[in-house]
Every structure is written in C-alpha cells, then in structure tokens.
Design a protein around this motif. Structure first.
Motif, PDB file in Angstrom:
ATOM      1  N   GLN A   1     -36.190   2.579  43.057  1.00 19.82           N
ATOM      2  CA  GLN A   1     -37.263   2.862  44.012  1.00 19.82           C
ATOM      3  C   GLN A   1     -38.125   4.036  43.557  1.00 19.82           C
ATOM      4  OE1 GLN A   1     -35.359   3.402  47.808  1.00 19.82           O
ATOM      5  NE2 GLN A   1     -34.495   1.318  47.830  1.00 19.82           N
ATOM      6  N   TYR A   2     -37.513   5.038  42.959  1.00 19.74           N
ATOM      7  CA  TYR A   2     -38.223   6.245  42.542  1.00 19.74           C
ATOM      8  C   TYR A   2     -39.192   5.957  41.398  1.00 19.74           C
ATOM      9  CZ  TYR A   2     -38.795  11.160  41.098  1.00 19.74           C
ATOM     10  OH  TYR A   2     -39.309  12.393  40.774  1.00 19.74           O
ATOM     11  N   THR A   3     -38.751   5.143  40.443  1.00 18.38           N
ATOM     12  CA  THR A   3     -39.560   4.884  39.251  1.00 18.38           C
ATOM     13  C   THR A   3     -40.283   3.547  39.284  1.00 18.38           C
ATOM     14  OG1 THR A   3     -37.743   3.835  38.047  1.00 18.38           O
ATOM     15  CG2 THR A   3     -37.947   6.232  37.854  1.00 18.38           C
ATOM     16  N   GLY A   4     -39.788   2.610  40.060  1.00 16.86           N
ATOM     17  CA  GLY A   4     -40.315   1.245  40.002  1.00 16.86           C
ATOM     18  C   GLY A   4     -39.758   0.453  38.835  1.00 16.86           C
ATOM     19  N   ILE A   5     -38.804   1.033  38.113  1.00 18.24           N
ATOM     20  CA  ILE A   5     -38.169   0.362  36.976  1.00 18.24           C
ATOM     21  C   ILE A   5     -36.893  -0.303  37.482  1.00 18.24           C
ATOM     22  CG2 ILE A   5     -37.104   0.667  34.709  1.00 18.24           C
ATOM     23  CD1 ILE A   5     -38.852   3.196  34.389  1.00 18.24           C
ATOM     24  N   THR A   6     -36.856  -1.621  37.408  1.00 15.36           N
ATOM     25  CA  THR A   6     -35.734  -2.369  37.957  1.00 15.36           C
ATOM     26  C   THR A   6     -34.723  -2.730  36.872  1.00 15.36           C
ATOM     27  OG1 THR A   6     -36.760  -4.534  37.607  1.00 15.36           O
ATOM     28  CG2 THR A   6     -37.306  -3.372  39.671  1.00 15.36           C
ATOM     29  N   ASN A   7     -33.531  -3.096  37.318  1.00 11.33           N
ATOM     30  CA  ASN A   7     -32.511  -3.551  36.386  1.00 11.33           C
ATOM     31  C   ASN A   7     -32.943  -4.820  35.659  1.00 11.33           C
ATOM     32  OD1 ASN A   7     -30.010  -1.772  36.536  1.00 11.33           O
ATOM     33  ND2 ASN A   7     -30.417  -2.120  38.707  1.00 11.33           N
ATOM     34  N   GLN A   8     -33.712  -5.645  36.337  1.00 11.17           N
ATOM     35  CA  GLN A   8     -34.211  -6.853  35.689  1.00 11.17           C
ATOM     36  C   GLN A   8     -35.163  -6.497  34.541  1.00 11.17           C
ATOM     37  OE1 GLN A   8     -35.995  -9.650  38.380  1.00 11.17           O
ATOM     38  NE2 GLN A   8     -36.525 -11.123  36.774  1.00 11.17           N
ATOM     39  N   MET A   9     -36.023  -5.516  34.757  1.00  6.12           N
ATOM     40  CA  MET A   9     -36.928  -5.059  33.700  1.00  6.12           C
ATOM     41  C   MET A   9     -36.152  -4.515  32.505  1.00  6.12           C
ATOM     42  SD  MET A   9     -39.646  -3.170  36.254  1.00  6.12           S
ATOM     43  CE  MET A   9     -40.557  -2.305  34.974  1.00  6.12           C
ATOM     44  N   LEU A  10     -35.098  -3.761  32.788  1.00  7.06           N
ATOM     45  CA  LEU A  10     -34.325  -3.152  31.713  1.00  7.06           C
ATOM     46  C   LEU A  10     -33.495  -4.185  30.957  1.00  7.06           C
ATOM     47  CD1 LEU A  10     -33.149   0.146  33.441  1.00  7.06           C
ATOM     48  CD2 LEU A  10     -35.002  -0.155  31.798  1.00  7.06           C
ATOM     49  N   ALA A  11     -33.113  -5.243  31.637  1.00 10.38           N
ATOM     50  CA  ALA A  11     -32.313  -6.277  30.977  1.00 10.38           C
ATOM     51  C   ALA A  11     -33.067  -6.909  29.817  1.00 10.38           C
ATOM     52  CB  ALA A  11     -31.907  -7.339  31.997  1.00 10.38           C
ATOM     53  N   ASP A  12     -34.397  -6.946  29.920  1.00 12.05           N
ATOM     54  CA  ASP A  12     -35.225  -7.544  28.870  1.00 12.05           C
ATOM     55  C   ASP A  12     -35.705  -6.520  27.837  1.00 12.05           C
ATOM     56  OD1 ASP A  12     -35.032 -10.035  30.116  1.00 12.05           O
ATOM     57  OD2 ASP A  12     -36.772  -9.641  31.391  1.00 12.05           O
ATOM     58  N   ALA A  13     -35.344  -5.240  28.030  1.00 10.29           N
ATOM     59  CA  ALA A  13     -35.831  -4.185  27.146  1.00 10.29           C
ATOM     60  C   ALA A  13     -34.937  -4.038  25.917  1.00 10.29           C
ATOM     61  CB  ALA A  13     -35.885  -2.859  27.905  1.00 10.29           C
ATOM     62  N   ALA A  14     -35.519  -3.458  24.862  1.00 13.92           N
ATOM     63  CA  ALA A  14     -34.746  -3.153  23.656  1.00 13.92           C
ATOM     64  C   ALA A  14     -33.725  -2.058  23.962  1.00 13.92           C
ATOM     65  CB  ALA A  14     -35.689  -2.699  22.542  1.00 13.92           C
ATOM     66  N   PRO A  15     -32.617  -2.007  23.241  1.00 13.66           N
ATOM     67  CA  PRO A  15     -31.632  -0.942  23.464  1.00 13.66           C
ATOM     68  C   PRO A  15     -32.197   0.431  23.103  1.00 13.66           C
ATOM     69  CG  PRO A  15     -31.071  -2.231  21.516  1.00 13.66           C
ATOM     70  CD  PRO A  15     -32.189  -2.951  22.193  1.00 13.66           C
ATOM     71  N   ASN A  16     -31.592   1.463  23.684  1.00 16.14           N
ATOM     72  CA  ASN A  16     -32.070   2.827  23.473  1.00 16.14           C
ATOM     73  C   ASN A  16     -32.175   3.182  21.998  1.00 16.14           C
ATOM     74  OD1 ASN A  16     -31.429   2.776  26.282  1.00 16.14           O
ATOM     75  ND2 ASN A  16     -31.271   5.004  26.279  1.00 16.14           N
ATOM     76  N   ALA A  17     -31.185   2.805  21.223  1.00 18.34           N
ATOM     77  CA  ALA A  17     -31.167   3.173  19.801  1.00 18.34           C
ATOM     78  C   ALA A  17     -32.393   2.650  19.081  1.00 18.34           C
ATOM     79  CB  ALA A  17     -29.890   2.655  19.139  1.00 18.34           C
TER      80      ALA A  17
END
Length: 212
Positions: A60-76
C-alpha cells in the motif's frame, strides 16, 4: 587540484521491504538519475525480486505488489546492471544513510563495491533551507515549488525529485556564498555544520581550498 563537482553525480533511491538490511530487509526497487552540470542526462529504474513476499503495508505504501515483483529480475541481476550504470560516479540520496545501507548490503551479497562518495540532500536541506516546515522530500518539493508529476514512494520519481531539490540547494549555496563552482566536499561540509554557522564553515572550507 582536482575538483569533484557537486552537480555531477548519480541520485539514487530505493524502495524496500522494511527499514533495515540488518533485520533481513531487501531492496525491491531502485531508481537513479545521472546529473551532469546539474542537468539530468540519464535514468535507471528497475523492480527487483528479493525472493520473498512483501507485506500489505509495503504494498500500500509503495504501490509495488507481490505480483509485480514476481515478474521482476532477481536483486543480484538488477544490482549488477546498476553497478554498470553507476560507474565511478559519486552518489546522492535524500536521507542517504538509509539508501547507502541498502546499496552496501545488496552489493555485499554479490561481492561488488563502488568507488563513489555519498552526499545527503536531507542533511544539507536542514542547514540551507532551515525555514522549511520539515525536511521530508515531499515537503521540500512543495516548499521550493518544484515541478512534480508522479507518485512519491516510487524509486525513480523520488530520485528525480531529489535531483531537482539538489539543484535548488546548489543554487541557494551559490547565491549565498557568491561562488560559481561547488565541490561535493563543500556540500558535505555544509551538511555536517550546525544550522547557525553553515555559512561560516563553508567559507572556512573555501579559504582552505584556495590556499592549497
């Protein structure tokens, strides 16, 4: 002597799963703006998957959802790309101690280092804009009537607003000290001075620099 200019650097901002990498928190988004002569010339932005879910407050604070992160590249992978973007530039962040902690922690995980120095627009604004209601990024953007079009608490937008704030700080310092060229070290000196005597400390710094 070689001058490290305050208006040539990379402004960086992280969105994260929490407040401290020491408690296991990770970065989930990075945004950056490269300034050359005080002008934005290049940007970097990426979501990154930390390999864990974020809680509902962060969503809610960022608007960044778990679904969005699931499709993102890994941190490394993202941090390797950012290191290439950063190169040997110096860095700036609003509340730099926070962003530096996460930058250091994410680079440590991939055994990488950076050579640049950090400056902090939050600490500097407390000295130079001491009449602001407070020194949160959003407050200062409104206080200085800086143009904005986007949402705070997303990394690239926050980095862009921090870049605009930094240019405004540099302008104020140039005006008050009657100088044209500002070293990064001068801005670091100002950020560490008391509110009452930042101009005195800055002039002492300039006197010392001119004597070298």
């Amino acid at each position: 002597m070689t001058h490290i200019l305050a208006d040539d650097l990379v402004v960086v901002d992280f969105e994260t799963t929490g407040l401290s990498p020491d408690n296991g928190d990770r970065a989930i988004e990075i945004g950056a703006v490269r300034l050359r002569n005080g002008q934005p010339v290049e940007t970097f932005q990426a979501l990154m998957n930390p390999g864990r879910r974020v809680n509902s407050f962060i969503e809610q604070y960022t608007g960044i959802t778990n679904q969005m992160l699931a499709d993102a590249a890994p941190n490394a992978e993202v941090m390797e790309a950012f290191l290439q973007f950063l190169g040997s530039d110096n860095l700036l962040a609003h509340n730099a101690s926070f962003d530096k902690k996460f930058l250091d922690a994410e680079f440590l995980r991939i055994d990488r280092q950076y050579s640049g120095q950090f400056a902090c627009s939050l600490l500097t604004s407390r000295r130079v804009f001491d009449d602001a209601p407070n020194h949160k990024l959003g407050t200062l953007v409104s206080f200085k009537n800086l143009h904005q079009s986007g949402n705070f608490h997303r990394a690239l937008f926050d980095a862009q607003m921090t870049a605009k704030l930094w240019v405004s700080l540099l302008h104020e310092v140039r005006q008050q000290l009657a100088i044209d060229v500002i070293d990064l070290a001068l801005m670091q000196t100002i950020s560490k001075a008391s509110r009452r005597d930042w101009q005195l400390q800055a002039r002492k710094f300039l006197t010392y620099e001119n004597a070298l």
